[in-house]
Design an enzyme around this catalytic site. Structure first.
Site, short mmCIF file in Angstrom:
data_model
loop_
_atom_site.label_atom_id
_atom_site.label_comp_id
_atom_site.label_asym_id
_atom_site.label_seq_id
_atom_site.Cartn_x
_atom_site.Cartn_y
_atom_site.Cartn_z
N GLU A 72 -12.64 -5.66 -1.88
CA GLU A 72 -12.68 -6.79 -1.34
C GLU A 72 -11.96 -7.84 -2.25
O GLU A 72 -10.83 -8.70 -1.05
CB GLU A 72 -14.12 -6.89 -0.39
CG GLU A 72 -14.54 -6.75 0.11
CD GLU A 72 -13.61 -5.17 1.71
OE1 GLU A 72 -12.80 -6.64 2.77
OE2 GLU A 72 -13.32 -5.04 2.42
N TYR A 107 -15.44 -13.93 5.50
CA TYR A 107 -15.32 -12.86 5.27
C TYR A 107 -16.47 -12.15 4.51
O TYR A 107 -16.14 -10.60 4.90
CB TYR A 107 -13.56 -12.34 6.07
CG TYR A 107 -13.38 -11.24 5.37
CD1 TYR A 107 -13.63 -10.37 6.18
CD2 TYR A 107 -13.11 -10.79 4.47
CE1 TYR A 107 -13.33 -8.94 6.28
CE2 TYR A 107 -12.45 -9.82 3.72
CZ TYR A 107 -12.97 -8.81 4.37
OH TYR A 107 -13.20 -7.45 4.50
N ASP A 149 -11.30 -10.60 8.93
CA ASP A 149 -10.31 -11.38 8.53
C ASP A 149 -9.23 -11.32 9.78
O ASP A 149 -9.43 -11.47 10.63
CB ASP A 149 -10.25 -10.31 6.98
CG ASP A 149 -9.37 -8.93 7.62
OD1 ASP A 149 -9.74 -8.86 9.16
OD2 ASP A 149 -9.19 -7.29 7.50
#
Ligand code: SF4
Length: 231
Positions: free
Chosen positions: A41, A134, A152
């Site tokens: 991520e 997020y 996102d």
């Protein structure tokens, strides 16, 4: 804007059916290891998937878990990140590893029996260095299969187009808040399904409902979309 339960159900069903057929096989989708999910991520925040595919296994080979990253010298972390850019991400990741796995870590290595685990709760994750709303949702959903939203840029764009009929690139703060509420209402309660739902929304934003020229003609949720179905 209110959505009915039936609208939400139709949208989710079409989205998940499409995802089962069209999802890319990405290495970070094959793991539920929180550290590995987190690394992916952080890398994906400002870097294209093709580049992350190249760097991700290399970084993990060098730092296979939070402890090894916590023990590393800043220079070694920088070297492993070199080429990905936006080095602040790596610095934050390193800080995070030290914070989470740092109990008992000295310059000479790990001492003692410290627990090196990322929290499951997005409210706790967000307190860690470099973790925004997020990323907290993404780790909670993709590693721990928590039924929480992860919005996102891609997801915000898809939801905005589908439910608000809005194709603007920039979203106001108020619209962002409404999108997070909508995402929370849409998320399936079952964790495994929620994992798929979040992944599928991102995949649709990456492959079909792209920023510049959305491919509405091939979009699985077109019947539900206020933007794509407009004449
Ligand atoms: S129909 Fe078009 S605008 Fe709507 S979600 Fe699909 S690609 Fe995006």
């Amino acid at each position: 804007m209110r959505t009915t339960a039936a609208q939400r159900r139709h949208f989710t069903r079409r989205l998940l059916t499409w995802f089962a057929r069209a999802a890319r096989d990405l290495p970070w989708r094959r793991t539920r290891d929180p550290y590995r999910v987190l690394v992916s991520e952080v890398m994906l925040q400002q870097t294209q998937v093709s580049r992350v595919r190249e760097y991700y296994p290399r970084f993990l080979e060098r730092f296979p878990d939070l402890r090894s990253l916590a023990r590393a010298k800043p220079r070694a972390v920088r070297e492993a990140w070199d080429g990905l850019g936006y080095y602040a991400r790596a610095r934050n990741l390193h800080q995070l590893a030290k914070r989470v796995a740092g109990r008992g870590v000295t310059d000479k290595g790990v001492a003692g029996d410290s627990v090196a685990e990322l929290p499951e709760d997005p409210e706790e994750l967000i307190k860690l260095p470099g973790i925004g709303r997020y990323t907290a949702g993404a780790v909670a959903s993709f590693a721990y299969e928590k039924p929480v939203p992860a919005v996102d840029t891609n997801v915000a764009r898809v939801l905005s187009r589908v439910f608000f009929g809005n194709s603007r690139q920039r979203l106001s703060g108020n619209r962002q808040r409404r999108i997070w509420s909508l995402a929370a209402a849409l998320i399936p309660k079952d964790g495994k399904r929620a994992w798929k739902f979040n992944q599928a929304l991102m995949e649709l934003g990456a492959l079909v409902c792209v920023a510049r020229k959305p491919k509405c003609a091939q979009c699985p949720v077109r019947p539900d979309c206020k933007t794509g179905r407009a004449p």
